[in-house]
Design a protein around this motif. Structure first.
Motif, PDB file in Angstrom:
ATOM      1  N   PHE A  76       1.047  -8.266 -53.332  1.00  0.00           N
ATOM      2  CA  PHE A  76       0.476  -9.020 -54.597  1.00  0.00           C
ATOM      3  C   PHE A  76       1.305 -10.225 -54.800  1.00  0.00           C
ATOM      4  N   LEU A  77       2.538 -10.340 -54.414  1.00  0.00           N
ATOM      5  CA  LEU A  77       3.331 -11.600 -54.311  1.00  0.00           C
ATOM      6  C   LEU A  77       2.810 -12.771 -53.275  1.00  0.00           C
ATOM      7  N   LEU A  78       2.382 -12.116 -52.134  1.00  0.00           N
ATOM      8  CA  LEU A  78       1.841 -12.932 -51.067  1.00  0.00           C
ATOM      9  C   LEU A  78       0.532 -13.505 -51.521  1.00  0.00           C
ATOM     10  N   ALA A  79      -0.215 -12.824 -51.996  1.00  0.00           N
ATOM     11  CA  ALA A  79      -1.560 -13.121 -52.428  1.00  0.00           C
ATOM     12  C   ALA A  79      -1.412 -14.345 -53.627  1.00  0.00           C
ATOM     13  N   TYR A  80      -0.370 -14.178 -54.457  1.00  0.00           N
ATOM     14  CA  TYR A  80      -0.224 -14.933 -55.321  1.00  0.00           C
ATOM     15  C   TYR A  80       0.363 -16.300 -54.880  1.00  0.00           C
ATOM     16  N   ALA A  81       1.305 -16.408 -53.954  1.00  0.00           N
ATOM     17  CA  ALA A  81       1.993 -17.429 -53.064  1.00  0.00           C
ATOM     18  C   ALA A  81       0.609 -18.368 -52.493  1.00  0.00           C
ATOM     19  N   ILE A  82      -0.032 -17.564 -51.688  1.00  0.00           N
ATOM     20  CA  ILE A  82      -1.077 -18.116 -50.974  1.00  0.00           C
ATOM     21  C   ILE A  82      -1.956 -18.829 -51.908  1.00  0.00           C
ATOM     22  N   TYR A  83      -2.361 -18.221 -53.127  1.00  0.00           N
ATOM     23  CA  TYR A  83      -3.016 -19.196 -54.096  1.00  0.00           C
ATOM     24  C   TYR A  83      -2.470 -20.448 -54.477  1.00  0.00           C
ATOM     25  N   ARG A  84      -1.086 -20.113 -54.591  1.00  0.00           N
ATOM     26  CA  ARG A  84      -0.466 -21.268 -55.217  1.00  0.00           C
ATOM     27  C   ARG A  84      -0.016 -22.388 -53.907  1.00  0.00           C
ATOM     28  N   ARG A  85      -0.223 -21.823 -52.938  1.00  0.00           N
ATOM     29  CA  ARG A  85      -0.182 -22.783 -51.696  1.00  0.00           C
ATOM     30  C   ARG A  85       1.423 -23.052 -51.763  1.00  0.00           C
ATOM     31  N   ASP A  86       2.229 -22.171 -51.919  1.00  0.00           N
ATOM     32  CA  ASP A  86       3.749 -22.322 -52.039  1.00  0.00           C
ATOM     33  C   ASP A  86       4.121 -21.753 -50.621  1.00  0.00           C
ATOM     34  N   VAL A 143       7.118 -21.921 -49.015  1.00  0.00           N
ATOM     35  CA  VAL A 143       8.497 -21.384 -49.434  1.00  0.00           C
ATOM     36  C   VAL A 143       8.186 -19.736 -49.597  1.00  0.00           C
ATOM     37  N   PHE A 144       7.510 -19.708 -50.488  1.00  0.00           N
ATOM     38  CA  PHE A 144       7.065 -18.204 -50.948  1.00  0.00           C
ATOM     39  C   PHE A 144       6.226 -17.423 -50.010  1.00  0.00           C
ATOM     40  N   ILE A 145       5.438 -18.001 -49.396  1.00  0.00           N
ATOM     41  CA  ILE A 145       4.730 -17.243 -48.425  1.00  0.00           C
ATOM     42  C   ILE A 145       5.659 -16.984 -47.266  1.00  0.00           C
ATOM     43  N   LEU A 146       6.315 -17.774 -46.875  1.00  0.00           N
ATOM     44  CA  LEU A 146       7.300 -17.554 -45.712  1.00  0.00           C
ATOM     45  C   LEU A 146       8.130 -16.474 -46.102  1.00  0.00           C
ATOM     46  N   GLY A 147       8.456 -16.301 -47.236  1.00  0.00           N
ATOM     47  CA  GLY A 147       9.521 -15.274 -47.755  1.00  0.00           C
ATOM     48  C   GLY A 147       8.780 -13.993 -47.967  1.00  0.00           C
ATOM     49  N   GLN A 148       7.412 -13.905 -48.439  1.00  0.00           N
ATOM     50  CA  GLN A 148       6.808 -12.618 -48.501  1.00  0.00           C
ATOM     51  C   GLN A 148       6.100 -12.164 -47.228  1.00  0.00           C
TER      52      GLN A 148
END
Length: 88
Positions: A52-62, A64-69
């Protein structure tokens, strides 16, 4: 656009909820066992939270968050696979 923001905000919050719940589950299991243990449900909540957090990070195009999750999804999936394989 407003609907997408609301949907992905909910997805992010659900992911964070799953991710936080895993620590509560681990703490309760350890207290019951009177030693530190990691129950199977810890890995399930970890995987759900990361997805779920990865989906949110991808949506946000973040990035750092994508690489973390991103790697976490693979690691948690592998742990679940290994536990299930051992039980067979």
């Amino acid at each position: 656009m407003v609907n997408n923001i609301n949907i992905f905000l909910v997805i992010g919050l659900i992911g964070q909820g799953f991710f936080s719940t895993r620590f509560i589950v681990q703490w309760i299991a350890s207290e019951k066992a009177k030693k530190s243990i990691i129950p199977f449900s810890f890995w399930i909540f970890s995987l759900l939270g990361s997805v779920f957090l990865l989906a949110y990070a991808i949506y946000r195009r973040d990035i750092v968050f994508i690489l973390g999750q991103g790697p976490n999804v693979l690691i948690y999936s592998r742990n679940i696979y290994l536990i299930k394989k051992k039980k067979k």
